[in-house]
Design an enzyme around this catalytic site. Structure first.
Site, PDB file in Angstrom:
ATOM      1  N   GLN A   1       9.958  27.124  11.801  1.00  0.00           N
ATOM      2  CA  GLN A   1       9.502  27.404  10.442  1.00  0.00           C
ATOM      3  C   GLN A   1       9.755  26.183   9.562  1.00  0.00           C
ATOM      4  O   GLN A   1      10.806  25.562   9.648  1.00  0.00           O
ATOM      5  CB  GLN A   1      10.272  28.610   9.893  1.00  0.00           C
ATOM      6  CG  GLN A   1       9.878  29.055   8.512  1.00  0.00           C
ATOM      7  CD  GLN A   1      10.607  30.339   8.104  1.00  0.00           C
ATOM      8  OE1 GLN A   1      10.876  31.192   8.938  1.00  0.00           O
ATOM      9  NE2 GLN A   1      10.911  30.463   6.839  1.00  0.00           N
ATOM     10  N   ASP A   2       8.774  25.839   8.733  1.00  0.00           N
ATOM     11  CA  ASP A   2       8.931  24.797   7.718  1.00  0.00           C
ATOM     12  C   ASP A   2       8.853  25.443   6.350  1.00  0.00           C
ATOM     13  O   ASP A   2       8.014  26.329   6.118  1.00  0.00           O
ATOM     14  CB  ASP A   2       7.818  23.749   7.814  1.00  0.00           C
ATOM     15  CG  ASP A   2       8.033  22.736   8.923  1.00  0.00           C
ATOM     16  OD1 ASP A   2       9.019  22.832   9.659  1.00  0.00           O
ATOM     17  OD2 ASP A   2       7.189  21.829   9.038  1.00  0.00           O
ATOM     18  N   ASN A   3       9.728  24.996   5.431  1.00  0.00           N
ATOM     19  CA  ASN A   3       9.755  25.516   4.066  1.00  0.00           C
ATOM     20  C   ASN A   3       9.666  24.353   3.089  1.00  0.00           C
ATOM     21  O   ASN A   3      10.101  23.236   3.397  1.00  0.00           O
ATOM     22  CB  ASN A   3      11.047  26.283   3.803  1.00  0.00           C
ATOM     23  CG  ASN A   3      11.248  27.427   4.749  1.00  0.00           C
ATOM     24  OD1 ASN A   3      10.315  28.100   5.145  1.00  0.00           O
ATOM     25  ND2 ASN A   3      12.487  27.657   5.138  1.00  0.00           N
TER      26      ASN A   3
ATOM     27  N   ARG B   1      20.306  25.861  -5.841  1.00  0.00           N
ATOM     28  CA  ARG B   1      19.917  26.869  -4.856  1.00  0.00           C
ATOM     29  C   ARG B   1      20.989  26.913  -3.774  1.00  0.00           C
ATOM     30  O   ARG B   1      21.259  25.940  -3.110  1.00  0.00           O
ATOM     31  CB  ARG B   1      18.561  26.525  -4.248  1.00  0.00           C
ATOM     32  CG  ARG B   1      17.432  26.482  -5.268  1.00  0.00           C
ATOM     33  CD  ARG B   1      16.091  26.188  -4.581  1.00  0.00           C
ATOM     34  NE  ARG B   1      15.040  25.962  -5.528  1.00  0.00           N
ATOM     35  CZ  ARG B   1      14.233  26.896  -6.021  1.00  0.00           C
ATOM     36  NH1 ARG B   1      14.398  28.154  -5.655  1.00  0.00           N
ATOM     37  NH2 ARG B   1      13.284  26.580  -6.881  1.00  0.00           N
TER      38      ARG B   1
ATOM     39  N   TYR C   1      12.389  21.778   4.355  1.00  0.00           N
ATOM     40  CA  TYR C   1      13.325  22.278   5.357  1.00  0.00           C
ATOM     41  C   TYR C   1      12.559  22.542   6.650  1.00  0.00           C
ATOM     42  O   TYR C   1      11.550  23.221   6.627  1.00  0.00           O
ATOM     43  CB  TYR C   1      13.891  23.644   4.999  1.00  0.00           C
ATOM     44  CG  TYR C   1      14.316  23.969   3.616  1.00  0.00           C
ATOM     45  CD1 TYR C   1      15.629  24.371   3.376  1.00  0.00           C
ATOM     46  CD2 TYR C   1      13.424  23.967   2.548  1.00  0.00           C
ATOM     47  CE1 TYR C   1      16.042  24.734   2.110  1.00  0.00           C
ATOM     48  CE2 TYR C   1      13.836  24.323   1.278  1.00  0.00           C
ATOM     49  CZ  TYR C   1      15.145  24.708   1.065  1.00  0.00           C
ATOM     50  OH  TYR C   1      15.547  25.066  -0.182  1.00  0.00           O
TER      51      TYR C   1
ATOM     52  N   LYS D   1      19.043  23.593   9.979  1.00  0.00           N
ATOM     53  CA  LYS D   1      18.047  23.060   9.047  1.00  0.00           C
ATOM     54  C   LYS D   1      18.080  21.538   9.036  1.00  0.00           C
ATOM     55  O   LYS D   1      19.146  20.933   8.916  1.00  0.00           O
ATOM     56  CB  LYS D   1      18.319  23.553   7.618  1.00  0.00           C
ATOM     57  CG  LYS D   1      18.232  25.056   7.460  1.00  0.00           C
ATOM     58  CD  LYS D   1      18.636  25.484   6.059  1.00  0.00           C
ATOM     59  CE  LYS D   1      18.586  26.998   5.928  1.00  0.00           C
ATOM     60  NZ  LYS D   1      19.099  27.439   4.621  1.00  0.00           N
TER      61      LYS D   1
ATOM     62  N   GLU E   1      20.148  37.355   5.122  1.00  0.00           N
ATOM     63  CA  GLU E   1      20.427  36.227   4.229  1.00  0.00           C
ATOM     64  C   GLU E   1      21.592  36.565   3.299  1.00  0.00           C
ATOM     65  O   GLU E   1      21.639  37.659   2.736  1.00  0.00           O
ATOM     66  CB  GLU E   1      19.178  35.899   3.407  1.00  0.00           C
ATOM     67  CG  GLU E   1      19.346  34.766   2.445  1.00  0.00           C
ATOM     68  CD  GLU E   1      19.335  33.391   3.072  1.00  0.00           C
ATOM     69  OE1 GLU E   1      19.233  33.275   4.309  1.00  0.00           O
ATOM     70  OE2 GLU E   1      19.444  32.417   2.321  1.00  0.00           O
TER      71      GLU E   1
ATOM     72  N   ASP F   1      22.061  34.154  -6.451  1.00  0.00           N
ATOM     73  CA  ASP F   1      23.082  33.111  -6.390  1.00  0.00           C
ATOM     74  C   ASP F   1      24.145  33.272  -7.477  1.00  0.00           C
ATOM     75  O   ASP F   1      25.264  32.807  -7.318  1.00  0.00           O
ATOM     76  CB  ASP F   1      22.433  31.732  -6.471  1.00  0.00           C
ATOM     77  CG  ASP F   1      21.627  31.412  -5.217  1.00  0.00           C
ATOM     78  OD1 ASP F   1      21.849  32.069  -4.179  1.00  0.00           O
ATOM     79  OD2 ASP F   1      20.774  30.508  -5.276  1.00  0.00           O
TER      80      ASP F   1
ATOM     81  N   HIS G   1      23.464  29.204   0.775  1.00  0.00           N
ATOM     82  CA  HIS G   1      22.851  30.246   1.594  1.00  0.00           C
ATOM     83  C   HIS G   1      23.222  30.090   3.069  1.00  0.00           C
ATOM     84  O   HIS G   1      23.393  28.986   3.571  1.00  0.00           O
ATOM     85  CB  HIS G   1      21.329  30.193   1.463  1.00  0.00           C
ATOM     86  CG  HIS G   1      20.862  30.373   0.059  1.00  0.00           C
ATOM     87  ND1 HIS G   1      19.715  29.796  -0.417  1.00  0.00           N
ATOM     88  CD2 HIS G   1      21.387  31.070  -0.980  1.00  0.00           C
ATOM     89  CE1 HIS G   1      19.551  30.127  -1.691  1.00  0.00           C
ATOM     90  NE2 HIS G   1      20.566  30.892  -2.054  1.00  0.00           N
TER      91      HIS G   1
ATOM     92  N   GLU H   1       8.518   8.149  10.402  1.00  0.00           N
ATOM     93  CA  GLU H   1       8.476   9.285  11.310  1.00  0.00           C
ATOM     94  C   GLU H   1       9.628  10.209  10.925  1.00  0.00           C
ATOM     95  O   GLU H   1      10.785   9.855  11.076  1.00  0.00           O
ATOM     96  CB  GLU H   1       8.647   8.775  12.742  1.00  0.00           C
ATOM     97  CG  GLU H   1       8.272   9.737  13.799  1.00  0.00           C
ATOM     98  CD  GLU H   1       8.281   9.065  15.166  1.00  0.00           C
ATOM     99  OE1 GLU H   1       9.381   8.767  15.679  1.00  0.00           O
ATOM    100  OE2 GLU H   1       7.188   8.829  15.716  1.00  0.00           O
TER     101      GLU H   1
ATOM    102  N   ARG I   1       0.813  -1.227   0.000  1.00  0.00           N
ATOM    103  CA  ARG I   1       0.000   0.000   0.000  1.00  0.00           C
ATOM    104  C   ARG I   1       0.836   1.263   0.000  1.00  0.00           C
ATOM    105  O   ARG I   1       0.352   2.345  -0.295  1.00  0.00           O
ATOM    106  CB  ARG I   1      -0.908   0.030   1.237  1.00  0.00           C
ATOM    107  CG  ARG I   1      -1.886  -1.115   1.339  1.00  0.00           C
ATOM    108  CD  ARG I   1      -2.543  -1.179   2.700  1.00  0.00           C
ATOM    109  NE  ARG I   1      -1.502  -1.366   3.727  1.00  0.00           N
ATOM    110  CZ  ARG I   1      -1.606  -0.944   4.983  1.00  0.00           C
ATOM    111  NH1 ARG I   1      -2.672  -0.304   5.386  1.00  0.00           N
ATOM    112  NH2 ARG I   1      -0.630  -1.167   5.842  1.00  0.00           N
TER     113      ARG I   1
ATOM    114  N   HIS J   1      24.458  26.450   3.104  1.00  0.00           N
ATOM    115  CA  HIS J   1      23.736  25.281   2.622  1.00  0.00           C
ATOM    116  C   HIS J   1      23.197  25.525   1.220  1.00  0.00           C
ATOM    117  O   HIS J   1      22.751  26.630   0.898  1.00  0.00           O
ATOM    118  CB  HIS J   1      22.566  24.985   3.584  1.00  0.00           C
ATOM    119  CG  HIS J   1      21.655  23.920   3.095  1.00  0.00           C
ATOM    120  ND1 HIS J   1      20.437  24.206   2.524  1.00  0.00           N
ATOM    121  CD2 HIS J   1      21.807  22.578   3.050  1.00  0.00           C
ATOM    122  CE1 HIS J   1      19.865  23.061   2.173  1.00  0.00           C
ATOM    123  NE2 HIS J   1      20.681  22.067   2.479  1.00  0.00           N
TER     124      HIS J   1
END
Length: 181
Positions: free
Chosen positions: A46-48, A58, A130, A70, A141, A168, A61, A28, A23, A117
């Site tokens: 924070q989640d991205n 990318r 992230y 992260k 940044e 970048d 940074h 986790e 299935r 990163h």
């Protein structure tokens, strides 16, 4: 969960246990108590989520002041993920670790404060997640040159020119950090 130490102290590759059958699977990806058991007592604020086409690069940074730790993973596609040690006084200052993250291998990469990163999407529709320990602050940044010769990062470009954002394309050279550190 299998925890793999890398050549740089603090950078960890995490392989969650996936329970699967015909299935699908269950795993986790975050459990504060379980992560604390192996030394990562973290609070995420924070989640991205980013989606990238193959060849999009990318990074590299970092945020200063107010650096972000992260916990990163790929849930669709594949990416070459890189962290560069920019901690002043660190024995591994200027060294980097790269790891392939993919929906198939389900690996996660813990990138603590003090690292630049970035990642290269290796497939179209690569979805990168992230979890961050600090809020994103655009004024703080910064971007390192992804191809700085001092760093010598081995990006798996296979002769392709990466697709970069304007920011970048004009990232700062590593020497600018090295003179401050």
């Amino acid at each position: 969960m299998n925890v793999i130490e890398t050549a740089i102290a603090g950078l960890l590759i995490l392989e969650p246990t996936a329970y699967g059958d015909d299935r699908g699977f269950f795993l986790e990806s975050w459990n504060r108590r379980r992560f604390a058991d192996f030394g990562l007592d973290l609070e995420f604020v924070q989640d991205n989520h980013s989606r990238s086409a193959a060849g999009v690069l990318r990074g590299l940074h970092f945020q200063d002041p107010n650096p972000q730790g992260k916990l990163v993973r790929v849930v669709n596609g594949r990416a070459w993920d890189v962290a560069v040690d920019i901690r002043a006084g660190s024995a591994t200052f200027g060294k980097w670790v790269g790891v392939e993250l993919s929906a198939t291998n389900k690996r996660m990469f813990w990138v603590p404060d003090g690292f630049a990163h970035g990642f290269l999407a290796l497939e179209d529709d690569t979805d990168f997640l992230y979890k961050c320990t600090s809020y994103f602050e655009p004024a703080n940044e910064h971007s390192l040159q992804w191809n700085d010769p001092i760093l010598g990062i081995d990006w798996p470009l296979d002769g392709l020119e990466p697709q970069l954002s304007g920011r970048d394309r004009v990232g700062m050279p590593f020497a600018a950090i090295a003179t401050v550190a």
